[in-house]
Design an enzyme around this catalytic site. Structure first.
Site, PDB file in Angstrom:
ATOM      1  N   ASP A 162       0.676  -1.035  -0.026  1.00 45.75           N
ATOM      2  CA  ASP A 162      -0.024   0.084   0.063  1.00 45.75           C
ATOM      3  C   ASP A 162       0.730   1.200  -0.020  1.00 45.75           C
ATOM      4  O   ASP A 162       2.112   1.178   0.300  1.00 45.75           O
ATOM      5  CB  ASP A 162      -1.099   0.011   1.171  1.00 45.75           C
ATOM      6  CG  ASP A 162      -0.208  -0.136   2.623  1.00 45.75           C
ATOM      7  OD1 ASP A 162       0.669  -0.759   2.629  1.00 45.75           O
ATOM      8  OD2 ASP A 162      -0.668   0.571   3.447  1.00 45.75           O
ATOM      9  N   GLU A 163       0.192   2.398  -0.302  1.00 46.49           N
ATOM     10  CA  GLU A 163       0.704   3.625  -0.199  1.00 46.49           C
ATOM     11  C   GLU A 163       2.232   3.904  -0.709  1.00 46.49           C
ATOM     12  O   GLU A 163       2.926   4.584  -0.216  1.00 46.49           O
ATOM     13  CB  GLU A 163       0.684   4.157   1.230  1.00 46.49           C
ATOM     14  CG  GLU A 163      -0.708   4.263   1.663  1.00 46.49           C
ATOM     15  CD  GLU A 163      -0.980   4.686   3.083  1.00 46.49           C
ATOM     16  OE1 GLU A 163      -1.942   5.487   3.504  1.00 46.49           O
ATOM     17  OE2 GLU A 163       0.028   4.345   4.038  1.00 46.49           O
ATOM     18  N   CYS A 164       2.324   3.663  -2.218  1.00 47.88           N
ATOM     19  CA  CYS A 164       3.531   4.044  -2.631  1.00 47.88           C
ATOM     20  C   CYS A 164       3.431   5.254  -3.292  1.00 47.88           C
ATOM     21  O   CYS A 164       2.872   5.543  -4.404  1.00 47.88           O
ATOM     22  CB  CYS A 164       3.934   2.727  -3.620  1.00 47.88           C
ATOM     23  SG  CYS A 164       4.666   1.591  -3.068  1.00 47.88           S
TER      24      CYS A 164
END
Length: 670
Positions: free
Chosen positions: A309-311
């Site tokens: 998640d959340e790159c």
């Protein structure tokens, strides 16, 4: 004397909500007549299939029952004639599997109890149901005669604990596993690595914990201890090692994995960081192959969570070699680059005989169909995964770190929203859900109040029939479960009291307790600690001590709604007035003490606002009672004052203010 069990079915909702304080509610219940009395002659026997886990479950059951009753059953029961028989047909899988039979039958008459299950998993659940039925009667401690046939709605019912941002010690983990067993949750999702810490011992790559943990990590021996502890309670353990982003703690010891030159440090601030693995280097995958192989051997569950998640892609954008690689291989953007990374990692996970799980971002058109998607983006995203052929679990709506009320979590359904439009084959791909406790503002001290008791409401959503949705019933039973959790060592109220004592230096800070009972942390990611907050910031303020949901404020709101609707009894009018007077007068008693502690100085306006809101509430209550009209100007002035009181102060919300607003709005104007 035997008890006659009623054979005609009674609607689940009609009889359980008023009589049986069970959570989750069972699938099928038929009430009987009479009570099974628990006394010193109580005995439990095991029949059919036997194993040490069942022996330990019986002993654990007797210890908990002894706590509930004060009768030392854990000693006497092994010698007594058994009136409680447990029949198990066969063993469960050596490594607990998704979808194993967890059903049980519990038959209770006035003279005996029979618990039957296909395997030990059902036995574990049935024992917890019996413990929840224990009550005090004129005959002593007893359980009501009843016939229960129970099974879960979803096979994946989880709790995720983030041990990275704030390290959670083993005894706390084990205590929460006990709580999970009590409400029939069966997956412990262990979020072990993130930017703020790598928390598991790797013997292949020891710099992961030696440089990435500040010395706070779980040894492999401790991890085995947790795995055994969880299995004893019918709980699978799914480990998560977040990649390719949220990896600052990895890169401190192994900067060759990184997409930037660094230097890297264990993060102390929260939020999304730039640190990312380099998906274009073969050496990255060689490293991950060895690492995943080690962790796959350590964690026996069939599923392996790789985060994903959340790159934000900043390091990828700023690395010329990565940009050149993307151009040469036709990788259009960062989402495609992550998809390439995910596909490579999925093959590594498969090589080590595991099934990959990841957050929403892992789902791409080319994602293999056996990858399980954990959705934090919502039911639409979850439904998209199911339509694409992937199985999924829901966490949206179950983020218990966001301080939302139990009612809000309770009404979120994995098969609700867009997922309700799925066909039967697609619906079968929705495996269940997980409550998630991210630990930005969670410590070992206050974690119990953040998880419990609201997670029990989520557990019911994932276990009980879909039509079980009565919020009032849920809260009534949740209050009972909250008290029962004390027998498992989970007592959030005691922790709150201890934190208030520490804040004031007073062994009985009664006036601060009055204030604490009607404030709560802000909902969502709106806490006003500011940019200076780090993982080293003490979490010892009132906002950290009070529960995420104020029961007193919720009960007051219920009274106000009755009053405004014209349905309140005289007793309810009196109770509302009594509370408003208490809150009005408390400020004068509390204010002189707030300056004596640096931890309570910030509460001066919070206490004053509560008093001012209560004064308005009392005026409005009198106006409604006497049918007195007020000027529009006065009403608007009161509403403006309430609006100001509703604003976050000292990172706290005044939960009385919204109810008083209803009283003001209901007052007739001239």
């Amino acid at each position: 004397m035997s008890c006659s069990i009623v054979t005609s079915p009674v609607p689940l909702r009609a009889q359980t909500q008023s009589t049986l304080p069970i959570m989750p509610l069972p699938a099928h219940v038929v009430p009987g007549q009479g009570e099974f009395v628990i006394d010193g002659a109580f005995g439990v026997s095991l029949e059919g299939y036997k194993e040490p886990r069942l022996e330990r479950a019986r002993q654990r059951f007797l210890v908990t029952l002894s706590h509930e009753t004060g009768i030392p059953l854990w000693r006497a029961a092994q010698y007594n004639q058994p009136h409680f028989t447990i029949k198990t047909d066969h063993a469960s899988q050596p490594v607990q599997q998704l979808g194993e039979d967890e059903s049980y039958d519990l038959e209770i008459s006035s003279t005996q109890v029979l618990l039957t299950a296909a395997n030990p998993l059902g036995v574990l659940h049935g024992l917890q149901t019996f413990l929840q039925l224990v009550r005090v009667t004129p005959q002593g401690f007893s359980v009501p005669a009843v016939s229960i046939h129970d099974h879960p709605r979803f096979p994946w019912r989880g709790l995720m604990i983030d041990s990275s941002r704030h390290f959670i010690p083993i005894p706390v983990i084990e205590r929460d596993l006990d709580g999970m067993e009590a409400v029939k949750l069966n997956v412990f999702h262990w979020h072990i690595s993130d930017d703020q810490g790598f928390r598991a011992e790797s013997r292949v790559f020891p710099l992961l914990q030696n440089k990435g943990s500040d010395g706070l990590y779980y040894t492999q021996t401790q991890i085995h201890q947790v795995l055994d502890y969880a299995r004893d309670r019918g709980i699978r353990v799914v480990a998560e090692f977040d990649m390719p982003c949220h990896t600052a703690s990895w890169l401190v010891g192994y900067p060759q994995l990184a997409s930037s030159k660094g230097p890297y440090h264990v993060a102390i601030h929260m939020g999304v960081h730039d640190a990312a693995m380099d998906p274009t280097k073969e050496s990255t995958y060689q490293f991950l192959n060895s690492f995943i192989g080690e962790m796959a051997s350590l964690f026996p569950d069939a599923y392996f969570h790789i985060g994903g998640d959340e790159c934000n892609g900043k390091e990828w954008n700023n690395n010329p070699q990565i940009q050149q690689y993307m151009h040469a291989h036709g990788i259009a953007d960062n989402a495609a680059l992550q998809a390439y990374f995910t596909a490579r990692v999925q093959k590594l996970v498969a090589i080590h005989h595991k099934i990959m799980e990841g957050w929403d971002e892992v789902l791409q058109p080319t994602t293999p169909k056996n990858v399980v998607i954990q959705s934090w983006r919502g039911q639409t995203s979850l439904a998209q995964a199911a339509r694409q052929g992937n199985r999924g679990i829901l966490s949206t709506g179950y983020y218990i770190d966001l301080n939302q009320p139990a009612s809000q979590h309770y009404l979120v359904d994995p098969l609700g929203g867009d997922a309700a439009s799925l066909d039967s084959e697609q619906r079968a791909r929705i495996l269940g859900g997980e409550a998630t406790i991210w630990s930005e503002f969670v410590t070992p001290e206050n974690i119990d109040s953040r998880i419990w008791p609201r997670t029990a409401a989520i557990a019911e959503r994932l276990w009980s029939p879909q039509e079980v949705r009565d919020v009032d019933s849920m809260y009534q039973r949740l209050a009972v479960i909250s008290q029962n959790l004390k027998w498992y060592g989970i007592n959030p109220q005691a922790v709150t009291d201890e934190m208030l004592q520490r804040m004031t230096g007073n062994h009985d800070p009664a006036t601060l307790k009055v204030l604490a009972a009607v404030v709560q942390p802000p909902i969502g990611y709106t806490r006003d600690d500011g940019p200076n907050y780090t993982s080293f910031t003490p979490l010892n303020r009132l906002v950290d001590a009070v529960p995420p949901e104020s029961d007193v404020a919720r009960q007051f709101q219920h009274l106000v709604e009755k009053i405004v609707a014209g349905h309140a009894t005289q007793q309810q009018w009196a109770q509302a007035r009594q509370w408003l007077i208490l809150w009005r007068d408390n400020d004068a008693k509390l204010q002189p003490t707030l300056g004596e502690s640096n931890l309570t100085q910030e509460l001066v306006p919070v206490s004053h606002n509560l008093s001012e809101v209560a004064i308005i509430g009392l005026q409005s209550l009198d106006n409604l009672r006497n049918h007195t009209e007020v000027s529009t100007l006065v009403q608007q002035k009161n509403l403006q004052q309430i609006k100001a009181a509703e604003q976050q102060t000292a990172s706290l919300l005044n939960m009385v203010a919204p109810s008083v607003k209803l009283l003001v709005q209901a007052t007739k104007t001239e």
